[in-house]
Design an enzyme around this catalytic site. Structure first.
Site, PDB file in Angstrom:
ATOM      1  CD1 TRP A  10     -23.571  26.711  17.395  1.00  0.00           C
ATOM      2  CD2 TRP A  10     -22.712  28.695  16.809  1.00  0.00           C
ATOM      3  NE1 TRP A  10     -23.754  26.870  16.044  1.00  0.00           N
ATOM      4  CE2 TRP A  10     -23.239  28.078  15.656  1.00  0.00           C
ATOM      5  CE3 TRP A  10     -22.125  29.964  16.685  1.00  0.00           C
ATOM      6  CZ2 TRP A  10     -23.182  28.681  14.392  1.00  0.00           C
ATOM      7  CZ3 TRP A  10     -22.083  30.570  15.444  1.00  0.00           C
ATOM      8  CH2 TRP A  10     -22.605  29.918  14.310  1.00  0.00           C
ATOM      9  CE  LYS A  11     -22.411  23.006  25.396  1.00  0.00           C
ATOM     10  NZ  LYS A  11     -22.048  21.935  26.298  1.00  0.00           N
ATOM     11  CG  HIS A  95     -26.910  24.302  29.206  1.00  0.00           C
ATOM     12  ND1 HIS A  95     -25.720  23.927  29.773  1.00  0.00           N
ATOM     13  CD2 HIS A  95     -27.031  23.591  28.065  1.00  0.00           C
ATOM     14  CE1 HIS A  95     -25.145  23.012  28.996  1.00  0.00           C
ATOM     15  NE2 HIS A  95     -25.919  22.798  27.953  1.00  0.00           N
ATOM     16  N   GLY A 178     -20.699  16.702  26.751  1.00  0.00           N
ATOM     17  CA  GLY A 178     -19.301  16.930  26.402  1.00  0.00           C
ATOM     18  C   GLY A 178     -18.374  15.806  26.841  1.00  0.00           C
ATOM     19  N   GLY A 238     -24.337  20.130  21.317  1.00  0.00           N
ATOM     20  CA  GLY A 238     -23.258  21.050  21.673  1.00  0.00           C
ATOM     21  C   GLY A 238     -22.099  20.911  20.703  1.00  0.00           C
ATOM     22  N   GLY A 239     -21.089  20.148  21.097  1.00  0.00           N
ATOM     23  CA  GLY A 239     -19.862  20.021  20.314  1.00  0.00           C
ATOM     24  C   GLY A 239     -20.093  19.758  18.828  1.00  0.00           C
TER      25      GLY A 239
HETATM   26  P1  PGA Z   1     -22.615  18.118  23.888  1.00  0.00           P
HETATM   27  O1  PGA Z   1     -23.401  19.319  24.628  1.00  0.00           O
HETATM   28  O2  PGA Z   1     -23.431  17.766  22.660  1.00  0.00           O
HETATM   29  O3  PGA Z   1     -21.277  18.698  23.542  1.00  0.00           O
HETATM   30  O4  PGA Z   1     -22.547  16.994  24.846  1.00  0.00           O
HETATM   31  C1  PGA Z   1     -24.794  19.345  24.725  1.00  0.00           C
HETATM   32  C2  PGA Z   1     -25.227  20.574  25.484  1.00  0.00           C
HETATM   33  O5  PGA Z   1     -24.560  20.965  26.444  1.00  0.00           O
HETATM   34  O6  PGA Z   1     -26.261  21.187  25.183  1.00  0.00           O
END
Ligand code: PGA
Length: 265
Positions: A10-11, A95, A178, A238-239
């Site tokens: 989720w960051k 990460h 991202g 991520g996203g």
């Molecule tokens: P993303 O991020 O799917 O938004 O590219 C992946 C991550 O940073 O773990």
């Protein structure tokens, strides 16, 4: 046999209200999926909420980083036992955002990895090259150095403990995170195979068992071709993990796809 694994990262997103909606939708969407493992790595303040909502579901939860020390004067840091206290079973380590924005290094990743396994957490070690490194043909050199920095610090006992905890590797090309650019399934497969072969140099059994997941712009529409690769055992998302429909669709792919390697053992 390796089970696919999908991890949502989720960051630094979310709040109590939106988390509840997201988690409830994910719980509902994943209810009948039995063939893979699912995890969400949420910001630390929401681990308690994750525990409340996810206990007794088929979804595990974890942290996005952890300090190597058990306790002490480390303002702002979180110890491994604090994550396990809140029911975490997994933790992301190394990460690229930690490496690039917070000055973490191979050395800190190694120390944190060691702390995580001592604390009983399953580490998910993220490795991957930047765009410049990619274009310079340095992918394998970089990935090897990131892996070796951690593996070299593990004695036989620690390595066995890491295996017992089912340590995970995540290959995340930094240029794909991202950005909407994904490594092609063939590109990902080559690096995943490289990672597995490198682990095999240390221990062939471990190499066959370890899960290597791919991260970097994984979406519902590209998950199937990526997860079908023999050495791609799922994804770090991520996203797309912030949208219940996307995340559930990706988890469904992991639930349905059995890579050829999964069938071999
Ligand atoms: P993303 O991020 O799917 O938004 O590219 C992946 C991550 O940073 O773990």
């Amino acid at each position: 046999m390796r089970r696919n694994l999908v991890v949502g990262n989720w960051k630094m997103h979310g709040d109590i209200k939106s988390n509840q909606i997201l988690l409830e939708s994910i719980i509902e969407g994943l209810r009948d999926f039995k063939n893979a493992d699912y995890v969400v790595c949420v910001p630390n303040p929401y681990l308690f909420q994750a525990r409340s909502l996810l206990t007794n579901t088929n979804i595990a939860w974890g942290g996005q980083n952890v300090n190597q020390h058990e306790q002490g004067a480390f303002t702002g840091a979180v110890a491994p036992h604090m994550l396990t206290d809140l029911g975490c079973t997994y933790v992301l380590l190394g990460h690229s955002e930690r490496r690039n924005l917070f000055y973490e290094t191979n050395l800190t990743a190694a120390a944190r990895f060691d702390g995580a396994i001592k604390g009983g957490l399953t580490p998910i070690l993220c490795v991957g090259e930047t765009l410049a490194e990619h274009e310079a043909g340095l992918t394998e050199v970089i990935v090897a150095s990131q892996m070796d920095a951690v593996m070299a610090t593990l004695g036989e006992q620690e390595f066995a403990k890491a295996m017992q905890l089912n340590m995970v590797f995540a290959y995340e090309p930094v240029w794909a995170i991202g950005t909407g650019k994904t490594a092609s399934p063939e590109q990902a497969q080559l690096v995943h195979q490289f990672i597995r072969n490198r682990i095999a140099r240390r221990n062939a059994d471990a190499a066959a068992k370890v899960r290597i997941i791919y991260g970097g712009s994984v979406k519902a529409k590209n998950a199937a071709e990526l997860f079908a690769m023999p050495d791609v055992d799922g994804g770090l998302i991520g996203g797309a993990s912030l949208r219940a429909d996307e995340f559930v669709a990706i988890c469904q792919v992991a639930n349905n796809v059995t890579s050829s390697a999964c069938l071999t053992e």
